[in-house]
Design an enzyme around this catalytic site. Structure first.
Site, PDB file in Angstrom:
ATOM      1  N   ARG A   1     -13.981 -17.568  26.085  1.00  0.00           N
ATOM      2  CA  ARG A   1     -15.041 -18.277  26.791  1.00  0.00           C
ATOM      3  C   ARG A   1     -15.357 -19.572  26.049  1.00  0.00           C
ATOM      4  O   ARG A   1     -15.419 -19.582  24.840  1.00  0.00           O
ATOM      5  CB  ARG A   1     -16.305 -17.408  26.837  1.00  0.00           C
TER       6      ARG A   1
ATOM      7  N   LYS B   1     -23.771  -5.906  23.127  1.00  0.00           N
ATOM      8  CA  LYS B   1     -24.635  -5.365  24.175  1.00  0.00           C
ATOM      9  C   LYS B   1     -23.827  -4.953  25.395  1.00  0.00           C
ATOM     10  O   LYS B   1     -24.036  -3.906  25.963  1.00  0.00           O
ATOM     11  CB  LYS B   1     -25.638  -6.421  24.679  1.00  0.00           C
TER      12      LYS B   1
ATOM     13  N   ARG C   1     -13.568 -12.779  20.249  1.00  0.00           N
ATOM     14  CA  ARG C   1     -13.861 -12.252  21.579  1.00  0.00           C
ATOM     15  C   ARG C   1     -12.981 -12.914  22.635  1.00  0.00           C
ATOM     16  O   ARG C   1     -12.773 -14.113  22.643  1.00  0.00           O
ATOM     17  CB  ARG C   1     -15.335 -12.473  21.919  1.00  0.00           C
TER      18      ARG C   1
ATOM     19  N   ARG D   1     -34.570 -12.639  28.056  1.00  0.00           N
ATOM     20  CA  ARG D   1     -34.178 -13.375  26.864  1.00  0.00           C
ATOM     21  C   ARG D   1     -35.287 -14.283  26.363  1.00  0.00           C
ATOM     22  O   ARG D   1     -35.096 -14.987  25.386  1.00  0.00           O
ATOM     23  CB  ARG D   1     -32.979 -14.252  27.216  1.00  0.00           C
TER      24      ARG D   1
ATOM     25  N   ARG E   1     -26.061 -20.988  19.973  1.00  0.00           N
ATOM     26  CA  ARG E   1     -26.571 -19.802  20.673  1.00  0.00           C
ATOM     27  C   ARG E   1     -27.352 -18.900  19.736  1.00  0.00           C
ATOM     28  O   ARG E   1     -28.332 -18.279  20.129  1.00  0.00           O
ATOM     29  CB  ARG E   1     -25.416 -19.035  21.310  1.00  0.00           C
TER      30      ARG E   1
HETATM   31  P1  ADP Z   1     -24.030 -13.304  25.237  1.00  0.00           P
HETATM   32  O1  ADP Z   1     -24.872 -12.096  25.346  1.00  0.00           O
HETATM   33  O2  ADP Z   1     -22.761 -13.045  24.537  1.00  0.00           O
HETATM   34  O3  ADP Z   1     -24.770 -14.514  24.729  1.00  0.00           O
HETATM   35  P2  ADP Z   1     -24.126 -13.658  28.113  1.00  0.00           P
HETATM   36  O4  ADP Z   1     -22.920 -13.464  28.907  1.00  0.00           O
HETATM   37  O5  ADP Z   1     -25.202 -12.647  28.192  1.00  0.00           O
HETATM   38  O6  ADP Z   1     -23.580 -13.814  26.638  1.00  0.00           O
HETATM   39  O7  ADP Z   1     -24.797 -15.078  28.437  1.00  0.00           O
HETATM   40  C1  ADP Z   1     -24.072 -16.266  28.462  1.00  0.00           C
HETATM   41  C2  ADP Z   1     -24.976 -17.439  28.766  1.00  0.00           C
HETATM   42  O8  ADP Z   1     -25.594 -17.279  30.048  1.00  0.00           O
HETATM   43  C3  ADP Z   1     -26.152 -17.618  27.815  1.00  0.00           C
HETATM   44  O9  ADP Z   1     -25.803 -18.337  26.649  1.00  0.00           O
HETATM   45  C4  ADP Z   1     -27.145 -18.386  28.699  1.00  0.00           C
HETATM   46  O10 ADP Z   1     -26.814 -19.741  28.793  1.00  0.00           O
HETATM   47  C5  ADP Z   1     -26.938 -17.755  30.054  1.00  0.00           C
HETATM   48  N1  ADP Z   1     -27.867 -16.614  30.254  1.00  0.00           N
HETATM   49  C6  ADP Z   1     -27.537 -15.319  30.425  1.00  0.00           C
HETATM   50  N2  ADP Z   1     -28.636 -14.552  30.566  1.00  0.00           N
HETATM   51  C7  ADP Z   1     -29.702 -15.388  30.484  1.00  0.00           C
HETATM   52  C8  ADP Z   1     -31.115 -15.217  30.521  1.00  0.00           C
HETATM   53  N3  ADP Z   1     -31.683 -14.003  30.679  1.00  0.00           N
HETATM   54  N4  ADP Z   1     -31.888 -16.327  30.389  1.00  0.00           N
HETATM   55  C9  ADP Z   1     -31.364 -17.544  30.243  1.00  0.00           C
HETATM   56  N5  ADP Z   1     -30.044 -17.780  30.176  1.00  0.00           N
HETATM   57  C10 ADP Z   1     -29.212 -16.723  30.291  1.00  0.00           C
END
Ligand code: ADP
Ligand code: ZN
Length: 210
Positions: free
Chosen positions: A156, A13, A123, A88, A167
């Protein structure tokens, strides 16, 4: 144009969000990046979020909804934006509706689970600016070094294999229902993630047009 990018963690994404925002000259807004920046700066919100992120869990809705509400009020969002990693959960999507935000399209980057696990292990992210790379699919010009700022690339913590599986569970349980939510509104487009980033990008740009 107001867009949402959906997809499992590691589906790509963020990479597609960068392409779209350059092409359309609108900001890409990543809740993940905003939260990680807060964490790094040691803000209260960052500290609260840390335990959730490290465990592969979602940060509570009210926290991320607050982040998005503030961010979308900024000037550069007037002509549109790409949301990467928000919403999300269904309550997050409802909050966006309640803010009066009219989304034009929702693009899901679809990658099957076993490929997700493979991708995540490769990654790497920049320790300073957050740019993202991959050992195989998106190599930096110089090994281990960020193209944008020259800082060191790291893995990460939440990309460690055990956390990735958690996740993915969270994704299927809490985020996937959003597909139905936006499908019903006629906004969902599905793009199949390809081996080559450029191929996925071509499909994403096409999906923006129909
Ligand atoms: P990825 O898309 O690879 O999972 P992100 O960088 O988008 O990674 O998100 C990393 C973490 O940040 C998620 O696993 C979650 O804990 C938190 N996070 C990010 N966006 C949200 C969201 N919209 N709602 C809840 N938690 C979020
Ligand atoms: Zn960097």
């Amino acid at each position: 144009m107001k867009l949402i990018l959906l997809g499992a963690p590691g589906a790509g994404k963020g990479t597609q969000a960068e392409v779209i925002c350059k092409k359309l000259n609108i900001p890409a807004i990543s809740t993940g990046n905003i939260i990680r920046a807060a964490l790094k700066n040691g803000t209260e919100m960052g500290l609260k979020a840390k335990s959730y992120i490290d465990a592969g869990q979602l940060v509570p809705d009210e926290v991320v909804i607050g982040i998005i509400r503030e961010r979308l009020a900024e000037d550069d969002c007037k002509n549109g934006f790409v949301l990467d990693g928000f919403p999300r959960t269904i309550p997050q999507a409802e909050a966006l509706d309640e803010m009066g935000v009219e989304i034009d399209k929702v693009i899901e980057i679809y990658v099957k689970d076993e490929d997700i696990v493979k991708r995540m292990s490769g990654r790497r992210v920049c320790s300073k600016c957050g740019s993202s790379y991959h050992l195989i699919y998106k190599q930096p010009a110089k090994e281990g070094i960020c193209n944008e700022c020259g800082a060191e690339l790291v893995q990460r913590k939440d990309d460690y294999p055990e956390t990735v599986l958690e996740r993915l569970n969270v994704y299927h349980e809490q985020t996937e229902p959003l597909k139905g939510y936006y499908e019903k509104k006629g906004k969902l487009r599905i793009v199949e993630g390809q081996e080559e980033v450029a191929d996925t990008t071509a499909l994403t740009l096409k999906a923006l047009e129909d």
